[in-house]
Design a protein around this motif. Sequence first.
Motif, PDB file in Angstrom:
ATOM      1  N   THR A  81      15.261 -15.130   8.459  1.00  0.00           N
ATOM      2  CA  THR A  81      16.070 -14.735   9.616  1.00  0.00           C
ATOM      3  C   THR A  81      17.572 -14.753   9.375  1.00  0.00           C
ATOM      4  O   THR A  81      18.328 -14.203  10.174  1.00  0.00           O
ATOM      5  CB  THR A  81      15.765 -15.625  10.835  1.00  0.00           C
ATOM      6  OG1 THR A  81      16.016 -16.985  10.476  1.00  0.00           O
ATOM      7  CG2 THR A  81      14.321 -15.458  11.286  1.00  0.00           C
ATOM      8  N   THR A  82      18.025 -15.344   8.272  1.00  0.00           N
ATOM      9  CA  THR A  82      19.459 -15.382   7.995  1.00  0.00           C
ATOM     10  C   THR A  82      19.842 -14.738   6.657  1.00  0.00           C
ATOM     11  O   THR A  82      21.018 -14.721   6.304  1.00  0.00           O
ATOM     12  CB  THR A  82      20.007 -16.826   8.012  1.00  0.00           C
ATOM     13  OG1 THR A  82      19.323 -17.597   7.018  1.00  0.00           O
ATOM     14  CG2 THR A  82      19.832 -17.453   9.383  1.00  0.00           C
ATOM     15  N   HIS A  83      18.874 -14.206   5.917  1.00  0.00           N
ATOM     16  CA  HIS A  83      19.150 -13.615   4.607  1.00  0.00           C
ATOM     17  C   HIS A  83      18.539 -12.219   4.512  1.00  0.00           C
ATOM     18  O   HIS A  83      17.333 -12.051   4.728  1.00  0.00           O
ATOM     19  CB  HIS A  83      18.592 -14.496   3.487  1.00  0.00           C
ATOM     20  CG  HIS A  83      19.246 -15.833   3.417  1.00  0.00           C
ATOM     21  ND1 HIS A  83      18.772 -16.920   4.128  1.00  0.00           N
ATOM     22  CD2 HIS A  83      20.347 -16.247   2.746  1.00  0.00           C
ATOM     23  CE1 HIS A  83      19.561 -17.953   3.884  1.00  0.00           C
ATOM     24  NE2 HIS A  83      20.518 -17.565   3.049  1.00  0.00           N
ATOM     25  N   TYR A  84      19.399 -11.253   4.179  1.00  0.00           N
ATOM     26  CA  TYR A  84      18.987  -9.853   4.077  1.00  0.00           C
ATOM     27  C   TYR A  84      19.608  -9.233   2.827  1.00  0.00           C
ATOM     28  O   TYR A  84      20.684  -9.669   2.379  1.00  0.00           O
ATOM     29  CB  TYR A  84      19.462  -9.050   5.296  1.00  0.00           C
ATOM     30  CG  TYR A  84      18.786  -9.464   6.567  1.00  0.00           C
ATOM     31  CD1 TYR A  84      17.682  -8.765   7.051  1.00  0.00           C
ATOM     32  CD2 TYR A  84      19.236 -10.559   7.294  1.00  0.00           C
ATOM     33  CE1 TYR A  84      17.053  -9.152   8.227  1.00  0.00           C
ATOM     34  CE2 TYR A  84      18.605 -10.952   8.462  1.00  0.00           C
ATOM     35  CZ  TYR A  84      17.511 -10.245   8.915  1.00  0.00           C
ATOM     36  OH  TYR A  84      16.880 -10.631  10.070  1.00  0.00           O
ATOM     37  N   VAL A  85      18.949  -8.209   2.293  1.00  0.00           N
ATOM     38  CA  VAL A  85      19.482  -7.457   1.165  1.00  0.00           C
ATOM     39  C   VAL A  85      19.504  -5.983   1.550  1.00  0.00           C
ATOM     40  O   VAL A  85      18.498  -5.445   2.005  1.00  0.00           O
ATOM     41  CB  VAL A  85      18.613  -7.651  -0.105  1.00  0.00           C
ATOM     42  CG1 VAL A  85      19.199  -6.848  -1.270  1.00  0.00           C
ATOM     43  CG2 VAL A  85      18.481  -9.123  -0.464  1.00  0.00           C
ATOM     44  N   ALA A  86      20.664  -5.356   1.363  1.00  0.00           N
ATOM     45  CA  ALA A  86      20.803  -3.915   1.573  1.00  0.00           C
ATOM     46  C   ALA A  86      21.096  -3.295   0.209  1.00  0.00           C
ATOM     47  O   ALA A  86      22.052  -3.690  -0.455  1.00  0.00           O
ATOM     48  CB  ALA A  86      21.938  -3.620   2.553  1.00  0.00           C
ATOM     49  N   THR A  87      20.251  -2.374  -0.221  1.00  0.00           N
ATOM     50  CA  THR A  87      20.422  -1.734  -1.523  1.00  0.00           C
ATOM     51  C   THR A  87      21.110  -0.386  -1.345  1.00  0.00           C
ATOM     52  O   THR A  87      20.704   0.410  -0.494  1.00  0.00           O
ATOM     53  CB  THR A  87      19.059  -1.556  -2.222  1.00  0.00           C
ATOM     54  OG1 THR A  87      18.449  -2.852  -2.348  1.00  0.00           O
ATOM     55  CG2 THR A  87      19.223  -0.937  -3.599  1.00  0.00           C
ATOM     56  N   HIS A  88      22.151  -0.164  -2.141  1.00  0.00           N
ATOM     57  CA  HIS A  88      22.950   1.057  -2.065  1.00  0.00           C
ATOM     58  C   HIS A  88      22.977   1.750  -3.408  1.00  0.00           C
ATOM     59  O   HIS A  88      23.060   1.095  -4.458  1.00  0.00           O
ATOM     60  CB  HIS A  88      24.401   0.739  -1.677  1.00  0.00           C
ATOM     61  CG  HIS A  88      24.556   0.344  -0.266  1.00  0.00           C
ATOM     62  ND1 HIS A  88      24.374  -0.938   0.177  1.00  0.00           N
ATOM     63  CD2 HIS A  88      24.877   1.079   0.824  1.00  0.00           C
ATOM     64  CE1 HIS A  88      24.588  -0.975   1.480  1.00  0.00           C
ATOM     65  NE2 HIS A  88      24.888   0.225   1.903  1.00  0.00           N
ATOM     66  N   HIS A  89      22.963   3.069  -3.366  1.00  0.00           N
ATOM     67  CA  HIS A  89      23.135   3.905  -4.555  1.00  0.00           C
ATOM     68  C   HIS A  89      24.538   4.487  -4.482  1.00  0.00           C
ATOM     69  O   HIS A  89      24.892   5.136  -3.501  1.00  0.00           O
ATOM     70  CB  HIS A  89      22.079   5.020  -4.590  1.00  0.00           C
ATOM     71  CG  HIS A  89      22.194   5.901  -5.781  1.00  0.00           C
ATOM     72  ND1 HIS A  89      21.753   5.511  -7.022  1.00  0.00           N
ATOM     73  CD2 HIS A  89      22.717   7.141  -5.926  1.00  0.00           C
ATOM     74  CE1 HIS A  89      21.996   6.486  -7.885  1.00  0.00           C
ATOM     75  NE2 HIS A  89      22.584   7.480  -7.247  1.00  0.00           N
ATOM     76  N   LEU A  90      25.345   4.227  -5.521  1.00  0.00           N
ATOM     77  CA  LEU A  90      26.720   4.722  -5.569  1.00  0.00           C
ATOM     78  C   LEU A  90      26.887   5.676  -6.735  1.00  0.00           C
ATOM     79  O   LEU A  90      26.337   5.437  -7.820  1.00  0.00           O
ATOM     80  CB  LEU A  90      27.708   3.570  -5.767  1.00  0.00           C
ATOM     81  CG  LEU A  90      28.027   2.680  -4.572  1.00  0.00           C
ATOM     82  CD1 LEU A  90      26.885   1.742  -4.269  1.00  0.00           C
ATOM     83  CD2 LEU A  90      29.277   1.884  -4.843  1.00  0.00           C
ATOM     84  N   GLU A  91      27.643   6.744  -6.494  1.00  0.00           N
ATOM     85  CA  GLU A  91      28.037   7.679  -7.546  1.00  0.00           C
ATOM     86  C   GLU A  91      29.510   7.974  -7.355  1.00  0.00           C
ATOM     87  O   GLU A  91      29.955   8.221  -6.234  1.00  0.00           O
ATOM     88  CB  GLU A  91      27.232   8.983  -7.461  1.00  0.00           C
ATOM     89  CG  GLU A  91      25.756   8.795  -7.746  1.00  0.00           C
ATOM     90  CD  GLU A  91      24.984  10.109  -7.794  1.00  0.00           C
ATOM     91  OE1 GLU A  91      25.603  11.175  -7.979  1.00  0.00           O
ATOM     92  OE2 GLU A  91      23.752  10.048  -7.637  1.00  0.00           O
ATOM     93  N   GLY A  92      30.280   7.906  -8.468  1.00  0.00           N
ATOM     94  CA  GLY A  92      31.705   8.159  -8.334  1.00  0.00           C
ATOM     95  C   GLY A  92      32.453   8.062  -9.635  1.00  0.00           C
ATOM     96  O   GLY A  92      31.874   8.116 -10.716  1.00  0.00           O
ATOM     97  N   ASN A  93      33.768   7.838  -9.519  1.00  0.00           N
ATOM     98  CA  ASN A  93      34.637   7.831 -10.690  1.00  0.00           C
ATOM     99  C   ASN A  93      34.898   6.427 -11.224  1.00  0.00           C
ATOM    100  O   ASN A  93      35.889   6.182 -11.884  1.00  0.00           O
ATOM    101  CB  ASN A  93      35.956   8.555 -10.383  1.00  0.00           C
ATOM    102  CG  ASN A  93      36.798   7.836  -9.341  1.00  0.00           C
ATOM    103  OD1 ASN A  93      36.356   6.889  -8.696  1.00  0.00           O
ATOM    104  ND2 ASN A  93      38.023   8.301  -9.169  1.00  0.00           N
ATOM    105  N   PHE A  94      34.017   5.488 -10.977  1.00  0.00           N
ATOM    106  CA  PHE A  94      34.118   4.133 -11.511  1.00  0.00           C
ATOM    107  C   PHE A  94      33.414   4.090 -12.873  1.00  0.00           C
ATOM    108  O   PHE A  94      32.656   5.000 -13.212  1.00  0.00           O
ATOM    109  CB  PHE A  94      33.501   3.119 -10.527  1.00  0.00           C
ATOM    110  CG  PHE A  94      32.112   3.471 -10.083  1.00  0.00           C
ATOM    111  CD1 PHE A  94      30.996   3.112 -10.825  1.00  0.00           C
ATOM    112  CD2 PHE A  94      31.913   4.186  -8.906  1.00  0.00           C
ATOM    113  CE1 PHE A  94      29.714   3.442 -10.418  1.00  0.00           C
ATOM    114  CE2 PHE A  94      30.630   4.531  -8.487  1.00  0.00           C
ATOM    115  CZ  PHE A  94      29.528   4.162  -9.247  1.00  0.00           C
ATOM    116  N   PRO A  95      33.666   3.062 -13.682  1.00  0.00           N
ATOM    117  CA  PRO A  95      33.012   2.975 -14.993  1.00  0.00           C
ATOM    118  C   PRO A  95      31.489   3.067 -14.872  1.00  0.00           C
ATOM    119  O   PRO A  95      30.883   2.362 -14.077  1.00  0.00           O
ATOM    120  CB  PRO A  95      33.438   1.601 -15.517  1.00  0.00           C
ATOM    121  CG  PRO A  95      34.739   1.346 -14.823  1.00  0.00           C
ATOM    122  CD  PRO A  95      34.588   1.964 -13.453  1.00  0.00           C
ATOM    123  N   GLY A  96      30.897   3.977 -15.634  1.00  0.00           N
ATOM    124  CA  GLY A  96      29.453   4.197 -15.574  1.00  0.00           C
ATOM    125  C   GLY A  96      29.067   5.322 -14.636  1.00  0.00           C
ATOM    126  O   GLY A  96      28.063   5.984 -14.848  1.00  0.00           O
TER     127      GLY A  96
END
Length: 119
Positions: A81-96
Amino acid sequence: MHTEQPQNIAPNALPEVITRYLEARRGKDTAAALGAFHSDATVTDEGRVHRGAPAIETWLTRSAGEYTYTIELTGALKIDTTHYVATHHLEGNFPGGVVDLHYRFTLSEGLIEGLLIEP
């Protein structure tokens, strides 16, 4: 020790404070994002710990302008009830250029007490 099993949930089933934070970040609204945190919260990102509202505000401001990227919420997990994980996919001009990040939230009294961002 908690006995609940982590469960996948629909991203729209995340607690309101997490949704509010994520929407504020997408909109680059630093004040709204900061309002989702306790004043003494901690954020750990790229191995650095940012503790308290002034440090978190600096982190929010810096990270908002550092790179240009798209972000998509691809999954959510309820640990308890107090711990959650949100997974995000990022694409951009950062390393990698491409990364999946897990935003691990700890909530307390309706606000974010801790946020750990890691691959």
